[in-house]
Every structure is written in structure tokens, then in C-alpha cells.
Scaffold this motif. Structure first.
Motif, short mmCIF file in Angstrom:
data_model
loop_
_atom_site.label_atom_id
_atom_site.label_comp_id
_atom_site.label_asym_id
_atom_site.label_seq_id
_atom_site.Cartn_x
_atom_site.Cartn_y
_atom_site.Cartn_z
N TYR A 168 -5.77 -2.49 6.17
CA TYR A 168 -6.43 -2.63 7.33
C TYR A 168 -8.02 -1.74 7.42
O TYR A 168 -8.18 -1.45 8.30
N TYR A 169 -7.96 -0.84 6.01
CA TYR A 169 -9.03 -0.06 6.00
C TYR A 169 -10.51 -0.70 6.54
O TYR A 169 -11.35 -0.12 7.15
N SER A 170 -10.65 -1.97 6.16
CA SER A 170 -11.94 -2.37 6.58
C SER A 170 -12.24 -2.80 8.10
O SER A 170 -13.56 -2.90 8.41
N CYS B 95 -5.73 0.95 13.12
CA CYS B 95 -5.80 2.44 13.18
C CYS B 95 -5.48 2.89 14.37
O CYS B 95 -5.10 3.98 14.52
N ALA C 271 -11.38 -0.41 10.14
CA ALA C 271 -11.36 1.03 10.69
C ALA C 271 -12.81 1.26 11.41
O ALA C 271 -14.02 0.92 10.71
N ASN D 28 -15.79 3.43 9.26
CA ASN D 28 -16.57 2.59 8.37
C ASN D 28 -18.29 2.70 8.69
O ASN D 28 -19.05 2.90 7.93
N ASP E 279 -14.82 13.00 5.44
CA ASP E 279 -13.88 12.83 6.78
C ASP E 279 -14.23 13.34 7.85
O ASP E 279 -14.72 12.88 9.20
N TRP F 101 -6.24 1.03 -1.73
CA TRP F 101 -6.80 0.99 -0.17
C TRP F 101 -5.67 0.33 0.81
O TRP F 101 -4.95 -0.70 0.49
N CYS F 102 -5.70 0.94 1.98
CA CYS F 102 -4.83 0.34 3.04
C CYS F 102 -5.75 -1.02 3.22
O CYS F 102 -6.78 -1.33 3.46
N TYR G 125 0.81 -1.21 -0.02
CA TYR G 125 -0.11 -0.01 0.06
C TYR G 125 0.95 1.32 0.05
O TYR G 125 0.79 2.14 -0.82
#
Ligand code: SF4
Ligand code: ZN
Length: 310
Positions: free
Chosen positions: A234-236, A140, A238, A241, A171, A231-232, A95
Motif C-alpha cells: 500500500y506504500y504507493s 495508511c 501513502a 510520497n 521520515d 515494501w508494503c 509483506y
């Protein structure tokens, strides 16, 4: 196919702003975005004829890339104005390398000084290794404080009066609701922009705070701004979301919801900060960074990980 005309001229529209009913062609779309960003810059940055340096925390993604591009376009020719950029490399395989590449490319094309600072060089750990050590905690929760500390350090190293963050209106509306839902009033009050002078903390500005995420993407594409769209991994995980979904759902019903949440926040903060007792910043006992606690969140996170590794 039905071609819509711009509401301000006869050119073909590329965007429909649902929240105010305007169809906009490329030029009028750019004019609207740039006008709103100029207004935010005027509100957030003090120009008193002194030299002003703004460092952009540039991840290479769409938001920070558009932030840098617009600051350079709007302020680049101003006397006494210096714009710099840096990237924090968290050490996220698959990433961050592509983001870094994009960041460097944009800085080269704009002739802007760019530096990199990494978790590994600063903390001896990558975010990937931290996540392997503690797979239970949301990544995160480590990434945020460790990155914020390096953003402040780097902006300070670049002698910046302000550090610009690429936060957009999506954001903001999510973060505002997150802080409300957690009952975290202090964090709510402390959200960027933070333009008061505090010892050891570089003032934070957010020029894109009134621009929707989809408008940031469209601006980047129509202006050929290079950005990394990965996309990071680890985003899912976070927490935000859930709030993203909630805010988007509310916006389907009322397209100006995100603007309304931001406006509400600004009014609350304006009224509260005058009567709110300022938390005094101390110095972290371990690293010396400004913090409200005895040990800053970055150092306590590192302690936690190091103990788990031992
Ligand atoms: Fe860090 Fe989370 Fe953002 Fe990934 S999604 S870069 S882990 S804050
Ligand atoms: Zn510390």
C-alpha cells in the motif's frame, strides 16, 4: 576506478557525506552514526540510576532493526537497563510475514525478548480486510492509528518506560512538512520524541532522528544486521510520497536541507511548548485508551469499517 580515502584516516572510504564534505571509511562511518545516536539517546532518555526499560517497536525493516541493534550496542551492558522488542502484525499479505521473520532472527541473535501482537487478535480484522472493505480511503489512514494504539498497549504490557521508534531523518523532515502543509499544529507539536510523562501513554523516543535513510541502510549492510527489504503493497498510496519527493528535490540543491528542517522544528517546539497550552488527555469511551477526543481514532476507524461491513 578512483578510490577515495577516508578524511580521518588512510583507509578506503565507503561513504561520502555530502552535507559536511567528509569521506568516511567503515570504522569512521560507524563512529559518526553511533556518536549521533548516543547524543540523541542522552537527550531523550532520563537515566537517574533507576531501572529503565526500553521496548523497541520492531517491524523487521531497516530502521527499527538498526534502532534495536544500536540501543543494544550502546546501552546493552548498562546496569539497570532492559531492552525488549515487539512486532505489530497488521495482517498485510506478502509483506508482514517476512518482516516478522527478520525481527525474530535479529532478536534471537541479540538475545532480546520478542513478542508479537496482531490487528486480527486485537481488532478481529486484518489491514488487508479493512482495505477490501473500504478501497477508497488511503490504507495508511487506518493502519497508522490502529498500529499506534497497539504499540502503546504492547510497550505498556512490557513495562516499558520508553518505546523506541525507528524514525530516520528522512521520515522526520517529510512529517514536519506534511504537518505544516496540513496546518496541523497540534500534531506538529506532538511529534516524537515525546518524553513528557502522560498518564496511559508510554514515552516515545526516536534514536535515529538525525540519521539519513541512506545512512541507516549503509549501517545495516556494513554491520550485517538482518532486515527485511520488502515494501508494503500500500506504500504507493501513502500521502507522504509527495513530501518525500519535495524534500529529496530540495536536498539535491542543498544537501543539508533535511538537517535544517529538523533543526527548525526543534527550535520551534522548544519555544512553543513553554507557552503552548497542553491538551488534556481523556480516556476513550470505548476502549479506555488515552486520547484527546471522546472516542480514540483507532476506535472510530474500527466503527467506520464495521458499519461498512454490516
Ligand atoms: Fe501501514 Fe501505510 Fe506503512 Fe503500509 S505504508 S505499513 S499501510 S502505514
Ligand atoms: Zn478507543
Amino acid at each position: 576506478m578512483l578510490v577515495m580515502k577516508c578524511s580521518k584516516c588512510s583507509a578506503e572510504a565507503i561513504y561520502y557525506a555530502k552535507y559536511n564534505g567528509l569521506y568516511l571509511c567503515r570504522d569512521h562511518f560507524n563512529e559518526m552514526i553511533e556518536g549521533r545516536v548516543k547524543k540523541e539517546i542522552r537527550k531523550q532518555v532520563e537515566f537517574h540510576g533507576d531501572d529503565v526499560t526500553i521496548s523497541v517497536a520492531l517491524s523487521g525493516g531497516k530502521d527499527s532493526s538498526v534502532t534495536l541493534f544500536l540501543l543494544h550496542k550502546i546501552l546493552g551492558n548498562r546496569k539497570n537497563m532492559k531492552i525488549k522488542a515487539f512486532t505489530v502484525d497488521e495482517g498485510i499479505d506478502g509483506y508482514r510475514p517476512s518482516g516478522l521473520e527478520s525481527a525474530k532472527r535479529l532478536c534471537t541473535s541479540l538475545g532480546i525478548d520478542h513478542e508479537t501482537i496482531s490487528f486480527y487478535d486485537s481488532y478481529g480484522l486484518t489491514l488487508d480486510s479493512i482495505v477490501k472493505t473500504n478501497p477508497v480511503k488511503i490504507p495508511c489512514a487506518y493502519c497508522g492509528p490502529l498500529r499506534r494504539k497497539l504499540i502503546n498497549e504492547m510497550a505498556d504490557k512490557q513495562d516499558a518506560d520508553y518505546v523506541a521508534l525507528g524514525l530516520n531523518l528522512d521520515d522526520y523532515s517529510q512529517s514536519i512538512l506534511m504537518n505544516v502543509a496540513k496546518g496541523d499544529f497540534d500534531r506538529f507539536i506532538r511529534m516524537s520524541p515525546q518524553t513528557d510523562r502522560k498518564v496511559g501513554l508510554v514515552r516515545r523516543i526516536a534514536p535515529l532522528r538525525t540519521i539519513l535513510e541512506k545512512e541507516v541502510v549503509l549501517y545495516a549492510v556494513t554491520n550485517d544486521i538482518p532486515f527485511d527489504s520488502s515494501w508494503c503493497p500500500y506504500y504507493s498510496r501513502a500521502q507522504r510520497n509527495v513530501f518525500r519527493e519535495v524534500v529529496n528535490k530540495l536536498s539535491e540543491e542543498n544537501p543539508s536541507t533535511k538537517f535544517a528542517i529538523l533543526k527548525f522544528f526543534d527550535r520551534v517546539r522548544e519555544n512553543i511548548t513553554t507557552g503552548h497550552e497542553e491538551v488534556k488527555l481523556k480516556r476513550c469511551k470505548i476502549c479506555g485508551a488515552p486520547t484527546e477526543r471522546d472516542v480514540c481514532t483507532a476506535c472510530s476507524s474500527l466503527q467506520e469499517v464495521n458499519e461498512m461491513m454490516a
